[in-house]
Design an enzyme around this catalytic site. Structure first.
Site, short mmCIF file in Angstrom:
data_model
loop_
_atom_site.label_atom_id
_atom_site.label_comp_id
_atom_site.label_asym_id
_atom_site.label_seq_id
_atom_site.Cartn_x
_atom_site.Cartn_y
_atom_site.Cartn_z
N HIS A 11 27.64 30.31 3.71
CA HIS A 11 29.08 30.09 3.95
C HIS A 11 29.25 29.22 5.19
O HIS A 11 28.28 28.86 5.85
CB HIS A 11 29.82 31.42 4.12
CG HIS A 11 29.18 32.33 5.13
ND1 HIS A 11 29.44 32.25 6.48
CD2 HIS A 11 28.27 33.33 4.97
CE1 HIS A 11 28.72 33.17 7.11
NE2 HIS A 11 28.00 33.83 6.22
N SER A 504 44.58 31.17 17.27
CA SER A 504 44.28 29.96 16.51
C SER A 504 45.51 29.43 15.79
O SER A 504 46.37 30.18 15.33
CB SER A 504 43.16 30.22 15.50
OG SER A 504 43.49 31.30 14.65
#
Length: 541
Positions: A11, A504
């Site tokens: 991933h 974020s």
């Protein structure tokens, strides 16, 4: 030497470019494709390469694929042992087969690629290099832990003059990373993705199941450990995704977190006895567990602990490239920051604003203007410079807010579509950090440790003080981080607080904002009060 590094096997697909020992560019594929983690972490997705990240890295270095001297891939299918327990007998052969054919896939995507330049680098060696070779401390001990590589889940060793000496590895099926992934899935979250949510949940519980777990999860005293199979349901029922959590869920998370920390401390003690240095570097997905990192730093035997900011699998693209560069004799330059991704000129940003027909202004100093918005309790999207490599927003792609209002936790989690139990983190001026935060290392520029918030500051910083009295801080240096430092300086002048909220710049299930277009899209769909794009400020009417 010009080396392109690629991660694509599990991933967080990514690419990195290293030229003459200097990291020129590094980026995750998700920032281009807008698909979280780039792809699913399953064997039948191994053929998917980070083509857009590769193309951008080459462009950032002014190179064509034909100009590259070597291509490093952070997984070696020849090192896989299919007989090892813990590998999926139905699908693992497909992962190995696809990984073996990566040079062919790469030539299909980039016709001028020469397969003779291709090299496989063992997954945990790539992790180790991303920390041990990039560390600002030079040679040091290295500890890598994650879910799995080709056949193992851990590597412990030391870098001496740029060469890795491996002291110990841990073979599958024993894996602290997979243990945490299994728990993540049992608690109703996405494995190989949401482990940080379990770490946050652990703070709401007590480790009352720790003794049962210690019988099955423990260090063996020889540089290895055991993680015996465990029936999670015997301790807490399986939680459905999206449901609230009960105390038993938090207690289970707390228990596993505690035993994980104890096992890591034992491994560090073993490694320190064999290492010739007092400096420890760490990488691998487990190194993103900032609570465990702080215990290692505060209670472990090493004088310093440096964690590579892209410690997850994306960082193996960089580590694979650094490995080949070091083997070729290049002097590796230390990693001085995570801002290794895309950027836009002021002219390009202004052109996009005009195309979007958005009203904007250009204040004399963008940091001062944003500091004033924050002091008035506005939430600001902050988009500056090059995007960060790794999972943390470090002051280039951030949502900023006032830390003095407890309601801002719920407000930000609503904006992002996150669970309300999850904390948000503070930025702090480096020279003021020690007055407010303790226990973790200072400076702490990458949000990879938790710090205790001083009691006298907890009521003043309710939005960033977690339920256990800690905060995952990022320290800001006024010269290296001039733009965000000016925000903090102005906010401190107006409020007397040298701290702001930093989370974020994204919404739930979406990758972090990477381009001005992404930022405008988020601003148009979320209740953010202002957006700072380079020197320009867009205010919500």
């Amino acid at each position: 030497m010009r080396v392109l590094g690629i991660n694509a096997v599990f991933h967080d697909s990514a690419a990195a470019l290293v030229v003459d020992g200097r990291t020129v560019a590094a980026a995750e594929e998700e920032r281009f494709s807008r698909r979280k983690h780039g792809k699913r972490p399953v064997p039948f997705s191994t053929w998917e390469l980070p083509e857009q990240a590769i193309a951008w890295c080459l462009d950032a270095g002014g190179l064509d694929m034909a100009d590259v001297d070597a291509v490093a891939y952070s997984y070696d299918p020849a090192y896989v042992d299919p007989a090892l327990a813990g590998l999926d007998e139905n699908w693992e052969h497909l992962r190995t087969s696809y990984a073996s054919r990566v040079p062919l896939f790469l030539r299909s995507a980039f016709p001028n690629f020469d397969p003779a330049k291709f090299r496989f680098v063992r997954h945990h060696v790539a992790h180790a290099a991303s920390a041990g070779l990039a560390s600002p401390h030079g040679d040091g001990a290295v500890l890598v832990l994650d879910g799995r590589g080709e056949r193992g889940s851990m590597l412990a060793g030391e870098y001496r003059q740029g060469k890795l000496d491996v002291f110990a590895t841990q073979q599958l099926p024993h894996s602290l990373g997979l243990l945490y992934e299994d728990l993540t899935e049992h608690l109703g979250f996405a494995r190989s993705s949401d482990e940080y949510k379990v770490m946050a949940m652990a703070s709401y519980g007590t480790p009352r199941f720790a003794e049962e777990l210690r019988q099955r999860v423990y260090a063996t005293g020889d540089g290895g450990f055991r993680t015996e199979p465990f029936d999670w349901s015997a301790l807490a029922p399986r939680r459905a995704r999206g449901d609230g959590f009960e105390k038993e869920h938090a207690d289970l998370a707390s228990s596993v977190q505690t035993v994980l920390e104890e096992t890591l401390l034992s491994l560090c003690a073993w490694l320190a006895e064999r290492s010739s240095t007092r400096h420890l570097t760490m990488a691998g997905g487990t190194a993103l567990n900032c609570v465990a990192n702080t215990r290692i730093q505060a209670e472990g035997p090493f004088e310093s602990v440096w964690v590579q900011p892209a410690s997850g699998d994306s960082g193996t693209a960089l580590g694979a490239a650094l490995t080949l560069a070091a083997e070729a004799g290049d002097r590796i330059e230390p990693m001085i920051g995570a801002a290794l991704g895309r950027s836009w000129t002021d002219g390009e940003v202004e052109s996009m604003l005009r195309t979007a027909r958005v009203r904007y202004e250009r204040p004399g100093d963008i940091g001062t203007a944003v500091g004033q918005v924050l002091a008035g309790n506005g939430v600001v999207g902050w988009f500056q410079g090059r995007s960060e490599f790794g999972p943390r927003a470090l002051g280039n792609r951030s949502l900023l807010a006032h830390p003095g209002h407890a309601s801002n936790i719920e407000r930000l989690n609503d904006i992002k579509g996150r669970e309300q139990f999850r904390p948000v983190a503070p930025m702090v001026l480096e020279e003021r950090a020690a007055d407010i935060f303790s226990r973790g290392p200072i400076p702490s520029p990458y949000m990879l440790f938790v710090h205790d918030v001083a009691p006298r500051w907890r009521d003043r910083l309710p939005a960033v003080t977690h339920v256990d009295g800690t905060a995952r801080i990022q320290t800001i240096h006024p010269e290296r981080d001039a733009a965000i430092a000016s925000v903090l300086t102005e906010f401190d002048r107006l409020t007397g607080t040298p701290v702001i909220v930093n989370t974020s710049l994204n919404t739930a299930g979406r990758p972090m904002v990477d381009s001005p277009h992404d930022a405008l899209e988020l601003f148009g769909s979320a209740p953010v009060d202002a957006l700072a794009l380079g020197p320009f400020l867009v205010r919500r009417p």
